[in-house]
Design an enzyme around this catalytic site. Structure first.
Site, PDB file in Angstrom:
ATOM      1  N   ARG A  39      51.379  35.298  65.667  1.00 14.24           N
ATOM      2  CA  ARG A  39      50.649  34.360  66.511  1.00 14.24           C
ATOM      3  C   ARG A  39      50.655  34.733  67.994  1.00 14.24           C
ATOM      4  O   ARG A  39      50.035  34.036  68.801  1.00 14.24           O
ATOM      5  CB  ARG A  39      51.211  32.943  66.325  1.00 14.24           C
ATOM      6  CG  ARG A  39      51.148  32.426  64.896  1.00 14.24           C
ATOM      7  CD  ARG A  39      51.316  30.923  64.837  1.00 14.24           C
ATOM      8  NE  ARG A  39      50.202  30.234  65.472  1.00 14.24           N
ATOM      9  CZ  ARG A  39      50.140  28.913  65.637  1.00 14.24           C
ATOM     10  NH1 ARG A  39      51.146  28.155  65.215  1.00 14.24           N
ATOM     11  NH2 ARG A  39      49.106  28.347  66.229  1.00 14.24           N
ATOM     12  N   ARG A  84      61.302  26.407  66.811  1.00 12.58           N
ATOM     13  CA  ARG A  84      60.329  27.270  67.474  1.00 12.58           C
ATOM     14  C   ARG A  84      60.630  27.407  68.972  1.00 12.58           C
ATOM     15  O   ARG A  84      60.999  28.466  69.442  1.00 12.58           O
ATOM     16  CB  ARG A  84      58.905  26.743  67.259  1.00 12.58           C
ATOM     17  CG  ARG A  84      58.459  26.714  65.787  1.00 12.58           C
ATOM     18  CD  ARG A  84      58.272  28.096  65.206  1.00 12.58           C
ATOM     19  NE  ARG A  84      57.759  28.084  63.851  1.00 12.58           N
ATOM     20  CZ  ARG A  84      56.470  28.062  63.533  1.00 12.58           C
ATOM     21  NH1 ARG A  84      55.549  28.028  64.476  1.00 12.58           N
ATOM     22  NH2 ARG A  84      56.088  28.059  62.270  1.00 12.58           N
ATOM     23  N   HIS A  96      58.042  21.497  64.301  1.00 13.42           N
ATOM     24  CA  HIS A  96      57.501  21.230  65.631  1.00 13.42           C
ATOM     25  C   HIS A  96      57.680  19.752  65.950  1.00 13.42           C
ATOM     26  O   HIS A  96      57.630  18.900  65.046  1.00 13.42           O
ATOM     27  CB  HIS A  96      56.000  21.539  65.700  1.00 13.42           C
ATOM     28  CG  HIS A  96      55.663  22.951  66.042  1.00 13.42           C
ATOM     29  ND1 HIS A  96      54.475  23.539  65.644  1.00 13.42           N
ATOM     30  CD2 HIS A  96      56.315  23.901  66.763  1.00 13.42           C
ATOM     31  CE1 HIS A  96      54.424  24.781  66.095  1.00 13.42           C
ATOM     32  NE2 HIS A  96      55.537  25.017  66.772  1.00 13.42           N
ATOM     33  N   CYS A 113      47.832  19.249  65.400  1.00 11.54           N
ATOM     34  CA  CYS A 113      47.916  20.706  65.512  1.00 11.54           C
ATOM     35  C   CYS A 113      46.561  21.330  65.829  1.00 11.54           C
ATOM     36  O   CYS A 113      46.487  22.375  66.479  1.00 11.54           O
ATOM     37  CB  CYS A 113      48.452  21.301  64.219  1.00 11.54           C
ATOM     38  SG  CYS A 113      50.215  21.034  63.953  1.00 11.54           S
TER      39      CYS A 113
END
Length: 262
Positions: free
Chosen positions: A82, A132, A161, A255
């Site tokens: 990513r 993360r 998240h 998201c």
């Protein structure tokens, strides 16, 4: 927002990703378009950035940056798959809305791990860490954005998240799933938000906390019916949108949407 023109699940970087089942790309694009149209029908302006074939997770636009008052804290992704997304989002903020973008040194995944409440204590950022985003990114965000940051530790890998476990409902109120957080973080949340809407594990597993709210309308996926009733009981209007195909990548409404705070 970024259309899922190249969305696939060819690798697994969260517990929701199953590489053994092919993505229905046509269905993913149709569901995304319905969400976009829902937002515009509610009166919101939606900017669309170009999808890149080498970046299948770009559809999860919230992870690319975090903006407050026209200043943007750029993402620095944990996983190499990513990493390239950050530059694409930076180009949007610098060229389309002409905002100031600042890049820190710490791993952070944008609005995936940051939430903003403008009216709470004069403007407060809630920030997640544990899977993360690095804790050091919370200090960077505070210095770059000039708002106090409350660090919250996530402890359940299913909710990797912050935006899978907590959401802002308006400028000062939140909803969250307590068991996604450490006991110390739960105490902080109880103290700061005694009137929060409390979700259960079923709500969280349905991605009912991965929502977008404009203070009146709460947009969440169709699977999260129980969560919809909870926010309705607190005076908000739930708006359900089917995003089942995009959930397969580990994300839902929030998201897919990067909120612009100019």
């Amino acid at each position: 927002m970024c259309p899922p023109e190249h969305f696939t699940v060819d690798y697994a970087i969260n517990p929701w990703m199953d590489t053994s089942v092919p993505v229905d790309s046509g269905l993913a694009l149709k569901q995304w378009a319905i969400l976009r149209d829902t937002l515009t029908d509610l009166g919101h302006a939606v900017h669309v950035i170009d999808a890149k074939p080498e970046l299948p997770d770009m559809v999860y636009a919230a992870n690319g940056a975090f903006s407050v008052d026209g200043t943007v804290y750029g993402a620095r992704f944990r996983y190499p798959q990513r990493v390239g997304e950050a530059a694409e989002h930076r180009k949007f903020y610098e060229s389309t809305v002409n905002w100031t973008t600042k890049q820190g040194d710490s791993v952070n995944e944008g609005e995936g791990d940051f939430a903003y409440l403008p009216a709470a204590y004069g403007g407060m950022i809630l920030a997640g860490h544990g899977f993360r985003t690095e804790p050091a990114a919370h200090l960077e965000a505070q210095e770059i954005l000039g708002r106090p940051v409350i660090s919250l530790q996530l402890v359940d890998p299913a909710f990797y998240h912050l935006d899978t476990a907590l959401a802002a409902l308006d400028d000062r109120h939140i909803t969250y799933y307590p068991e996604a957080f450490s006991e110390a973080s739960r105490r902080v949340l109880r103290q700061l938000f005694p009137d929060a809407v409390i979700a259960d594990r079923g709500d969280a597993e349905a991605f009912g906390l991965n929502l977008v709210s404009d203070g009146r309308h709460v947009i969440l996926n169709t699977e999260a019916r129980a969560m919809g009733e909870k926010v309705r009981a607190h005076g908000y209007q739930p708006v359900h949108v089917e995003l089942g195909e995009l959930k397969r990548g580990g994300g839902s409404v929030k998201c897919v949407v990067a909120e612009l705070r100019g």
